[in-house]
Design a protein around this motif. Structure first.
Motif, PDB file in Angstrom:
ATOM      1  N   HIS A   1       0.829  -1.208   0.000  1.00 31.06           N
ATOM      2  CA  HIS A   1       0.000   0.000   0.000  1.00 31.06           C
ATOM      3  C   HIS A   1       0.861   1.255   0.000  1.00 31.06           C
ATOM      4  CE1 HIS A   1      -2.583  -3.142   1.799  1.00 31.06           C
ATOM      5  NE2 HIS A   1      -3.504  -2.553   1.067  1.00 31.06           N
ATOM      6  N   TYR A   2       0.402   2.234  -0.754  1.00 30.94           N
ATOM      7  CA  TYR A   2       1.018   3.555  -0.657  1.00 30.94           C
ATOM      8  C   TYR A   2       0.115   4.434   0.213  1.00 30.94           C
ATOM      9  CZ  TYR A   2      -2.153   4.136  -4.643  1.00 30.94           C
ATOM     10  OH  TYR A   2      -3.254   4.112  -5.466  1.00 30.94           O
TER      11      TYR A   2
ATOM     12  N   ALA B   1       5.075   5.162  -6.428  1.00 29.32           N
ATOM     13  CA  ALA B   1       5.270   3.827  -5.851  1.00 29.32           C
ATOM     14  C   ALA B   1       5.286   2.776  -6.962  1.00 29.32           C
ATOM     15  CB  ALA B   1       4.163   3.529  -4.836  1.00 29.32           C
ATOM     16  N   ALA B   2       4.397   2.943  -7.946  1.00 24.30           N
ATOM     17  CA  ALA B   2       4.353   2.006  -9.078  1.00 24.30           C
ATOM     18  C   ALA B   2       5.638   2.106  -9.901  1.00 24.30           C
ATOM     19  CB  ALA B   2       3.134   2.313  -9.947  1.00 24.30           C
ATOM     20  N   ARG B   3       6.136   3.323 -10.070  1.00 27.37           N
ATOM     21  CA  ARG B   3       7.372   3.505 -10.839  1.00 27.37           C
ATOM     22  C   ARG B   3       8.547   2.836 -10.136  1.00 27.37           C
ATOM     23  NH1 ARG B   3       9.861   9.305 -11.868  1.00 27.37           N
ATOM     24  NH2 ARG B   3      11.769   8.705 -12.939  1.00 27.37           N
TER      25      ARG B   3
ATOM     26  N   SER C   1      -1.946  -0.760  -3.821  1.00 31.31           N
ATOM     27  CA  SER C   1      -3.133   0.094  -3.749  1.00 31.31           C
ATOM     28  C   SER C   1      -2.958   1.081  -2.602  1.00 31.31           C
ATOM     29  CB  SER C   1      -4.397  -0.749  -3.544  1.00 31.31           C
ATOM     30  OG  SER C   1      -4.297  -1.511  -2.358  1.00 31.31           O
ATOM     31  N   CYS C   2      -3.891   2.024  -2.524  1.00 29.18           N
ATOM     32  CA  CYS C   2      -3.791   3.047  -1.471  1.00 29.18           C
ATOM     33  C   CYS C   2      -4.220   2.449  -0.129  1.00 29.18           C
ATOM     34  CB  CYS C   2      -4.672   4.240  -1.829  1.00 29.18           C
ATOM     35  SG  CYS C   2      -4.327   5.700  -0.830  1.00 29.18           S
ATOM     36  N   LEU C   3      -3.606   2.906   0.920  1.00 24.78           N
ATOM     37  CA  LEU C   3      -4.000   2.455   2.264  1.00 24.78           C
ATOM     38  C   LEU C   3      -5.496   2.675   2.455  1.00 24.78           C
ATOM     39  CD1 LEU C   3      -1.420   3.861   4.847  1.00 24.78           C
ATOM     40  CD2 LEU C   3      -1.940   1.454   4.421  1.00 24.78           C
TER      41      LEU C   3
ATOM     42  N   THR D   1      11.587   2.839   1.854  1.00 21.51           N
ATOM     43  CA  THR D   1      10.858   3.938   1.217  1.00 21.51           C
ATOM     44  C   THR D   1       9.535   4.218   1.918  1.00 21.51           C
ATOM     45  OG1 THR D   1       9.882   4.730  -0.850  1.00 21.51           O
ATOM     46  CG2 THR D   1       9.762   2.353  -0.440  1.00 21.51           C
ATOM     47  N   ASP D   2       9.190   5.501   1.984  1.00 24.97           N
ATOM     48  CA  ASP D   2       7.869   5.838   2.517  1.00 24.97           C
ATOM     49  C   ASP D   2       6.854   6.017   1.384  1.00 24.97           C
ATOM     50  OD1 ASP D   2       8.602   8.269   1.466  1.00 24.97           O
ATOM     51  OD2 ASP D   2       8.210   9.433   3.282  1.00 24.97           O
ATOM     52  N   LEU D   3       7.281   5.694   0.160  1.00 21.72           N
ATOM     53  CA  LEU D   3       6.310   5.633  -0.937  1.00 21.72           C
ATOM     54  C   LEU D   3       5.393   4.429  -0.748  1.00 21.72           C
ATOM     55  CD1 LEU D   3       8.627   6.552  -3.937  1.00 21.72           C
ATOM     56  CD2 LEU D   3       6.679   7.890  -3.099  1.00 21.72           C
ATOM     57  N   ILE D   4       5.869   3.443   0.007  1.00 18.81           N
ATOM     58  CA  ILE D   4       5.051   2.288   0.376  1.00 18.81           C
ATOM     59  C   ILE D   4       4.989   2.261   1.900  1.00 18.81           C
ATOM     60  CG2 ILE D   4       4.811  -0.222   0.238  1.00 18.81           C
ATOM     61  CD1 ILE D   4       6.496  -0.076  -2.362  1.00 18.81           C
TER      62      ILE D   4
END
Ligand SMILES: [Fe+2]
Length: 230
Positions: free
Chosen positions: A26-27, A36-38, A78-80, A197-200
């Motif tokens: 989750h992002y 996050a996908a990149r 997916s988003c949190l 990473t905090d992107l996830i």
């Protein structure tokens, strides 16, 4: 020497009848989804689906194209969900996370993670090519320094193989990535790269995710992923 625990009495699924299925990541906010996908694409995963949703895109990735129509080798992103966002916020408030007066358990947890990227929840990928793994690290380092989307959001660490194998030591000494590594793995004949990473968002505080990327030198029966050495 490695051992295989007896599973005759406890396993209900025959050996070979099980594979690693999927990982759900989750992002934190809808805006973080594309970055996050990149990151997962740069890490070698193939995006097979992107479903735009009001609360943030839903992505499906596979670790190799052969998994496109299969049920394993999948990473969902997916988003949190809102209840989890609220839970994380409540934990942060109760433990004063992010303030100058964090709960002592938070301080101790952070100290542990600073010592060892894989001390708590993380997910590891195995990379077939050392050269490609090195290229990935150089790419991510460049993005972390120069790309506004990634700046300040990636922390890259690594462990090189324990010394003792002349060929492995020489290859890693000459590496543009591992030559400067100061940390050593709990084993031989392989390397570990960690991307924090905090992107996830994951882990005990819901703040970040630790992805691991490993390479094992060929024809070594004892290596970092086969035998843990203390
Ligand atoms: Fe690990």
């Amino acid at each position: 020497m490695a051992t295989i625990a007896s599973d005759i009495e406890t396993s209900s699924i025959a050996d070979g009848g099980l594979s690693m299925g999927h990982l759900a990541l989750h992002y934190g906010t809808p805006e973080d989804g594309p970055a996050a996908a990149r990151l997962l694409q740069i890490a070698g995963l193939t995006e097979t689906q992107m479903l735009p949703l009001p609360g943030g895109n839903f992505y499906r990735f596979v670790v190799a194209k052969g998994h496109f129509g299969r049920g394993d080798g999948i990473v969902y992103l997916s988003c949190l969900p809102e209840p989890q966002q609220k839970l994380i916020a409540a934990i942060h408030a109760a433990l004063r996370v992010g303030t100058g007066d964090e709960h002592e358990a938070v301080v101790a947890y952070r100290a542990m993670m600073a010592q060892d990227f894989e001390a708590s929840f993380h997910f590891g990928f195995l990379v077939e090519s050392l050269e490609e793994l090195e290229k990935m690290v150089l790419t991510l380092r460049d993005l972390a320094e120069n790309d506004p989307v990634f700046k300040g959001r990636l922390n890259i660490g690594m462990n090189r193989a324990r010394r003792g194998d002349v060929a492995v030591d020489a290859r890693l000494d000459a590496s543009p990535v591992f030559g400067e590594a100061t940390r050593y793995a709990y084993g031989s004949a392989g390397v570990q790269v960690f991307v924090e990473t905090d992107l996830i968002r994951a882990g005990q505080l819901g703040e970040n995710m630790y992805l691991e990327f490993d390479y094992v030198f060929p024809d070594r029966h004892s290596h970092i992923l086969s035998v843990v050495e203390l």
